[in-house]
Scaffold this motif. Structure first.
Motif, PDB file in Angstrom:
ATOM      1  N   ALA A 174       9.973 -10.950  -0.571  1.00  0.00           N
ATOM      2  CA  ALA A 174       8.908 -10.822   0.470  1.00  0.00           C
ATOM      3  C   ALA A 174       9.187  -9.801   0.892  1.00  0.00           C
ATOM      4  CB  ALA A 174       9.039 -12.095   1.228  1.00  0.00           C
ATOM      5  N   TYR A 175       7.777  -8.886   1.265  1.00  0.00           N
ATOM      6  CA  TYR A 175       8.034  -7.576   2.124  1.00  0.00           C
ATOM      7  C   TYR A 175       6.825  -7.873   2.925  1.00  0.00           C
ATOM      8  CZ  TYR A 175      10.984  -5.861  -1.386  1.00  0.00           C
ATOM      9  OH  TYR A 175      12.134  -5.712  -2.245  1.00  0.00           O
ATOM     10  N   VAL A 176       6.867  -7.001   4.148  1.00  0.00           N
ATOM     11  CA  VAL A 176       5.790  -6.712   5.053  1.00  0.00           C
ATOM     12  C   VAL A 176       5.383  -5.164   5.399  1.00  0.00           C
ATOM     13  CG1 VAL A 176       4.919  -7.190   7.344  1.00  0.00           C
ATOM     14  CG2 VAL A 176       6.133  -9.053   6.514  1.00  0.00           C
ATOM     15  N   TYR A 177       4.117  -4.995   5.028  1.00  0.00           N
ATOM     16  CA  TYR A 177       3.912  -3.546   5.328  1.00  0.00           C
ATOM     17  C   TYR A 177       3.142  -3.096   6.276  1.00  0.00           C
ATOM     18  CZ  TYR A 177       5.474  -2.444   0.537  1.00  0.00           C
ATOM     19  OH  TYR A 177       6.255  -2.103  -0.651  1.00  0.00           O
ATOM     20  N   THR A 178       3.327  -2.074   6.806  1.00  0.00           N
ATOM     21  CA  THR A 178       2.465  -1.544   8.001  1.00  0.00           C
ATOM     22  C   THR A 178       1.761  -0.386   7.670  1.00  0.00           C
ATOM     23  OG1 THR A 178       3.858  -2.532   9.667  1.00  0.00           O
ATOM     24  CG2 THR A 178       2.404  -0.742  10.385  1.00  0.00           C
ATOM     25  N   PHE A 179       0.676  -0.295   7.458  1.00  0.00           N
ATOM     26  CA  PHE A 179      -0.275   0.883   7.000  1.00  0.00           C
ATOM     27  C   PHE A 179      -1.355   1.263   8.018  1.00  0.00           C
ATOM     28  CE2 PHE A 179      -1.662  -2.877   4.982  1.00  0.00           C
ATOM     29  CZ  PHE A 179      -3.008  -2.747   5.144  1.00  0.00           C
ATOM     30  N   LYS A 180      -1.891   2.722   7.947  1.00  0.00           N
ATOM     31  CA  LYS A 180      -2.744   3.012   8.861  1.00  0.00           C
ATOM     32  C   LYS A 180      -4.011   3.471   8.131  1.00  0.00           C
ATOM     33  CE  LYS A 180      -1.975   7.054  10.432  1.00  0.00           C
ATOM     34  NZ  LYS A 180      -1.786   8.467  11.343  1.00  0.00           N
ATOM     35  N   ASP A 181      -5.118   2.989   8.696  1.00  0.00           N
ATOM     36  CA  ASP A 181      -6.391   3.430   8.093  1.00  0.00           C
ATOM     37  C   ASP A 181      -6.690   4.726   8.414  1.00  0.00           C
ATOM     38  OD1 ASP A 181      -9.102   3.849   7.383  1.00  0.00           O
ATOM     39  OD2 ASP A 181      -9.689   2.069   7.842  1.00  0.00           O
ATOM     40  N   LEU A 182      -6.872   5.840   7.278  1.00  0.00           N
ATOM     41  CA  LEU A 182      -6.746   7.248   7.536  1.00  0.00           C
ATOM     42  C   LEU A 182      -7.977   7.487   8.064  1.00  0.00           C
ATOM     43  CD1 LEU A 182      -5.216   8.707   4.387  1.00  0.00           C
ATOM     44  CD2 LEU A 182      -4.164   8.330   6.513  1.00  0.00           C
ATOM     45  N   SER A 183      -9.144   7.154   8.081  1.00  0.00           N
ATOM     46  CA  SER A 183     -10.441   7.057   8.788  1.00  0.00           C
ATOM     47  C   SER A 183     -10.410   6.642   9.983  1.00  0.00           C
ATOM     48  CB  SER A 183     -11.717   6.476   7.981  1.00  0.00           C
ATOM     49  OG  SER A 183     -11.311   5.132   7.997  1.00  0.00           O
ATOM     50  N   GLU A 213      -6.649   3.182  12.812  1.00  0.00           N
ATOM     51  CA  GLU A 213      -6.019   1.861  12.968  1.00  0.00           C
ATOM     52  C   GLU A 213      -4.692   1.353  12.366  1.00  0.00           C
ATOM     53  OE1 GLU A 213      -8.749  -1.481  14.120  1.00  0.00           O
ATOM     54  OE2 GLU A 213     -10.382   0.224  14.101  1.00  0.00           O
ATOM     55  N   LEU A 214      -3.784   0.577  12.887  1.00  0.00           N
ATOM     56  CA  LEU A 214      -2.617   0.090  12.076  1.00  0.00           C
ATOM     57  C   LEU A 214      -3.220  -1.223  11.587  1.00  0.00           C
ATOM     58  CD1 LEU A 214       0.211   1.014  14.386  1.00  0.00           C
ATOM     59  CD2 LEU A 214      -0.355   2.082  11.950  1.00  0.00           C
ATOM     60  N   TYR A 215      -2.490  -1.656  10.445  1.00  0.00           N
ATOM     61  CA  TYR A 215      -2.652  -3.081  10.052  1.00  0.00           C
ATOM     62  C   TYR A 215      -1.374  -3.377   9.414  1.00  0.00           C
ATOM     63  CZ  TYR A 215      -7.750  -1.951  10.428  1.00  0.00           C
ATOM     64  OH  TYR A 215      -8.983  -1.713  10.587  1.00  0.00           O
ATOM     65  N   THR A 216      -1.175  -4.698   9.128  1.00  0.00           N
ATOM     66  CA  THR A 216      -0.058  -5.397   8.410  1.00  0.00           C
ATOM     67  C   THR A 216      -0.252  -6.208   7.400  1.00  0.00           C
ATOM     68  OG1 THR A 216       0.310  -7.064  10.131  1.00  0.00           O
ATOM     69  CG2 THR A 216       1.633  -4.930  10.343  1.00  0.00           C
ATOM     70  N   ALA A 217       0.427  -6.101   6.339  1.00  0.00           N
ATOM     71  CA  ALA A 217       0.022  -7.177   5.152  1.00  0.00           C
ATOM     72  C   ALA A 217       1.247  -7.531   4.517  1.00  0.00           C
ATOM     73  CB  ALA A 217      -0.979  -6.619   4.203  1.00  0.00           C
ATOM     74  N   ARG A 218       1.395  -8.788   3.896  1.00  0.00           N
ATOM     75  CA  ARG A 218       2.731  -9.020   3.093  1.00  0.00           C
ATOM     76  C   ARG A 218       2.419  -8.859   1.833  1.00  0.00           C
ATOM     77  NH1 ARG A 218      -0.040 -13.273   4.660  1.00  0.00           N
ATOM     78  NH2 ARG A 218      -0.403 -14.958   2.946  1.00  0.00           N
ATOM     79  N   ALA A 219       3.595  -8.621   0.982  1.00  0.00           N
ATOM     80  CA  ALA A 219       3.549  -8.662  -0.569  1.00  0.00           C
ATOM     81  C   ALA A 219       4.595  -9.234  -1.063  1.00  0.00           C
ATOM     82  CB  ALA A 219       3.463  -6.848  -0.990  1.00  0.00           C
ATOM     83  N   SER A 220       4.631  -9.749  -2.207  1.00  0.00           N
ATOM     84  CA  SER A 220       5.695 -10.212  -3.031  1.00  0.00           C
ATOM     85  C   SER A 220       6.576  -9.352  -3.906  1.00  0.00           C
ATOM     86  CB  SER A 220       5.177 -11.303  -3.764  1.00  0.00           C
ATOM     87  OG  SER A 220       4.368 -10.894  -4.972  1.00  0.00           O
ATOM     88  N   ARG A 221       6.114  -8.037  -3.803  1.00  0.00           N
ATOM     89  CA  ARG A 221       6.704  -6.767  -4.650  1.00  0.00           C
ATOM     90  C   ARG A 221       6.886  -5.763  -3.616  1.00  0.00           C
ATOM     91  NH1 ARG A 221       3.414  -7.006 -10.106  1.00  0.00           N
ATOM     92  NH2 ARG A 221       2.961  -4.695  -9.643  1.00  0.00           N
ATOM     93  N   TYR A 222       7.782  -4.895  -4.097  1.00  0.00           N
ATOM     94  CA  TYR A 222       8.060  -3.674  -3.524  1.00  0.00           C
ATOM     95  C   TYR A 222       7.176  -2.555  -4.103  1.00  0.00           C
ATOM     96  CZ  TYR A 222      10.012   0.844  -2.099  1.00  0.00           C
ATOM     97  OH  TYR A 222      10.395   1.981  -1.677  1.00  0.00           O
ATOM     98  N   TYR A 223       6.220  -1.912  -3.565  1.00  0.00           N
ATOM     99  CA  TYR A 223       5.308  -0.895  -4.014  1.00  0.00           C
ATOM    100  C   TYR A 223       5.692   0.467  -3.584  1.00  0.00           C
ATOM    101  CZ  TYR A 223       1.981  -4.659  -5.218  1.00  0.00           C
ATOM    102  OH  TYR A 223       1.290  -5.950  -5.769  1.00  0.00           O
ATOM    103  N   ALA A 224       5.806   0.737  -2.399  1.00  0.00           N
ATOM    104  CA  ALA A 224       5.902   2.177  -1.841  1.00  0.00           C
ATOM    105  C   ALA A 224       6.542   2.481  -0.628  1.00  0.00           C
ATOM    106  CB  ALA A 224       4.499   2.630  -1.802  1.00  0.00           C
TER     107      ALA A 224
END
Length: 93
Positions: free
Chosen positions: A11-20, A23-34
Motif C-alpha cells: 500500500a502506497y499513498v502518492y501526493t501529486f500536483k496538477d501541472l495546469s 493543486e495538490l492531490y493524494t491517491a492510494r495505490a497497491s503498487r510502487y510506480y514512480a
C-alpha cells in the motif's frame, strides 16, 4: 509526483500536483510506480490510482518498475571451490 509514502508492503499513498492548476492531490495505490520529481499521467477512481503513465523521470533517479512487493528468493545453482591452477607452464618457439 510530489512524494509518496509506503503504508505497508502493498500500500502506497502518492501526493501529486496538477501541472495546469497547481493543486495538490493524494491517491492510494497497491503498487510502487514512480518517485518524487517524476512527471506522469495519472488516472484515479474514488481516491485510488487506476493507471499511471510516466512521461519523464527526475534527472539522476533510477527508473522504478511497477511491481508488487514480495519475497525475493535466490538460489545458487552451482559452486566450484576446487579450481586447479597450474604451477608452471613452459612455452617454447
Amino acid at each position: 509526483i510530489v512524494n509518496y509514502t509506503r503504508q505497508s508492503s502493498t500500500a502506497y499513498v502518492y501526493t501529486f500536483k496538477d501541472l495546469s492548476s497547481g493543486e495538490l492531490y493524494t491517491a492510494r495505490a497497491s503498487r510502487y510506480y514512480a518517485a518524487a520529481g517524476d512527471t506522469a499521467y495519472i488516472s484515479t477512481t474514488s481516491g485510488a490510482i487506476t493507471d499511471m503513465r510516466i512521461i519523464s523521470r527526475k534527472a539522476g533517479s533510477v527508473a522504478p518498475r511497477a511491481y508488487d512487493i514480495g519475497k525475493i528468493e535466490t538460489k545458487q545453482m552451482h559452486k566450484n571451490d576446487a579450481i586447479a591452477v597450474p604451477e608452471s607452464e613452459n612455452i617454447s618457439f
